[in-house]
Design a protein around this motif. Structure first.
Motif, mmCIF file in Angstrom:
data_model
loop_
_atom_site.group_PDB
_atom_site.id
_atom_site.type_symbol
_atom_site.label_atom_id
_atom_site.label_comp_id
_atom_site.label_asym_id
_atom_site.label_seq_id
_atom_site.Cartn_x
_atom_site.Cartn_y
_atom_site.Cartn_z
ATOM 1 N N ILE A 106 46.718 27.631 80.103
ATOM 2 C CA ILE A 106 45.993 26.737 79.214
ATOM 3 C C ILE A 106 45.923 27.387 77.836
ATOM 4 N N GLU A 107 46.516 26.740 76.859
ATOM 5 C CA GLU A 107 46.575 27.327 75.515
ATOM 6 C C GLU A 107 45.200 27.346 74.859
ATOM 7 N N ALA A 108 44.429 26.295 75.059
ATOM 8 C CA ALA A 108 43.081 26.225 74.489
ATOM 9 C C ALA A 108 42.255 25.268 75.336
ATOM 10 N N HIS A 134 47.045 11.997 72.191
ATOM 11 C CA HIS A 134 46.608 13.385 71.954
ATOM 12 C C HIS A 134 47.774 14.280 71.536
ATOM 13 N N ILE A 135 48.914 13.661 71.215
ATOM 14 C CA ILE A 135 50.085 14.444 70.856
ATOM 15 C C ILE A 135 49.811 15.275 69.621
ATOM 16 N N ALA A 136 50.316 16.510 69.639
ATOM 17 C CA ALA A 136 50.042 17.437 68.523
ATOM 18 C C ALA A 136 50.829 17.050 67.280
ATOM 19 N N CYS A 170 48.091 22.248 75.173
ATOM 20 C CA CYS A 170 49.220 22.700 75.982
ATOM 21 C C CYS A 170 50.375 23.112 75.084
ATOM 22 N N LEU A 171 50.848 24.333 75.271
ATOM 23 C CA LEU A 171 51.990 24.861 74.528
ATOM 24 C C LEU A 171 53.119 25.113 75.506
ATOM 25 N N LEU A 181 53.767 22.608 70.695
ATOM 26 C CA LEU A 181 52.443 22.187 71.123
ATOM 27 C C LEU A 181 52.530 20.725 71.565
ATOM 28 N N LEU A 182 52.338 20.481 72.867
ATOM 29 C CA LEU A 182 52.519 19.133 73.402
ATOM 30 C C LEU A 182 51.331 18.227 73.113
#
Length: 208
Positions: free
Chosen positions: A53-55, A206-208, A9-10, A15-16
């Motif tokens: 959805i970023e990826a 899962h934090i970037a 998620c961006l 990037l979250l």
């Protein structure tokens, strides 16, 4: 039912979270946890198709979401932070309109019963602009009492601004939905007692 694979998620240039995997099946209750700003609401909006959805990818009933988005939305009931009410309409009028959009029974008696169960018997004929924050929240949540066919409920902080009786009524309604094969994904800053077990997904991990 719903499966997420390697989601990222961006928001803006930040990037979250990334590499997020989870599955929600029939009868399961999933609570998203983590500090403010970690991306809980963003994830819910991504799942509903309201945010890019970023990826990664989403699957519904084992198939890619892109191939059956219409079927997914027909099975989805989303209640976000905002109550999404018309301020000049009464709770009863708002609920009947919402029911018509959900293809749920929208007769006045059924809608009144749902609102009364949530403690709004005295506010049925008042315009929503006169209601408190908690009362508006209950009007929005009354959609969960209408017997709609949507199997997946996605709820963003549904217990906010509710009194003890309303919290208990909502928890029992969620349990009822799960007992009938539904699934629920929700966020909440407060612990609530459910009959069904609650799985927790900590976005902080899962934090970037």
């Amino acid at each position: 039912m719903l499966e997420a694979r390697q989601l990222a998620c961006l928001r803006g240039e930040r990037l979250l979270f990334r590499r997020l995997d989870f599955t929600v099946r029939h009868g399961e209750l999933l609570r998203l946890i983590g500090p403010n700003g970690v991306g809980k609401t963003s994830l819910l909006r991504m799942l509903c198709g309201l945010m890019h959805i970023e990826a990664g990818e989403l699957l519904w009933q084992g198939q890619p979401m892109a191939a059956q988005r219409e079927a997914f939305h027909a099975d989805l009931l989303y209640i976000g932070h905002a109550p999404a009410l018309h301020e000049l309409l009464t709770p009863l009028e708002n609920l009947r309109f919402a029911a018509s959009l959900m293809n749920a029974p929208a007769d006045e008696a059924r809608c009144s019963e749902a609102l009364v169960e949530l403690g709004l018997a005295r506010q049925l004929e008042l315009p929503c602009k006169l209601l408190s924050q908690g009362q508006r929240r209950r009007v929005a949540l009354a959609r969960l009492w209408l017997g709609a066919t949507q199997k997946l409920w996605i709820l963003d902080e549904p217990f906010t601004a509710l009194d003890v009786a309303a919290v208990d009524a909502l928890a029992r309604r969620i349990d009822h939905h799960l007992s009938h094969g539904g699934a629920v994904i929700f966020t909440s800053h407060q612990d609530v007692n459910f009959i069904h077990p609650v799985r927790q997904l900590d976005l902080w991990t899962h934090i970037a």
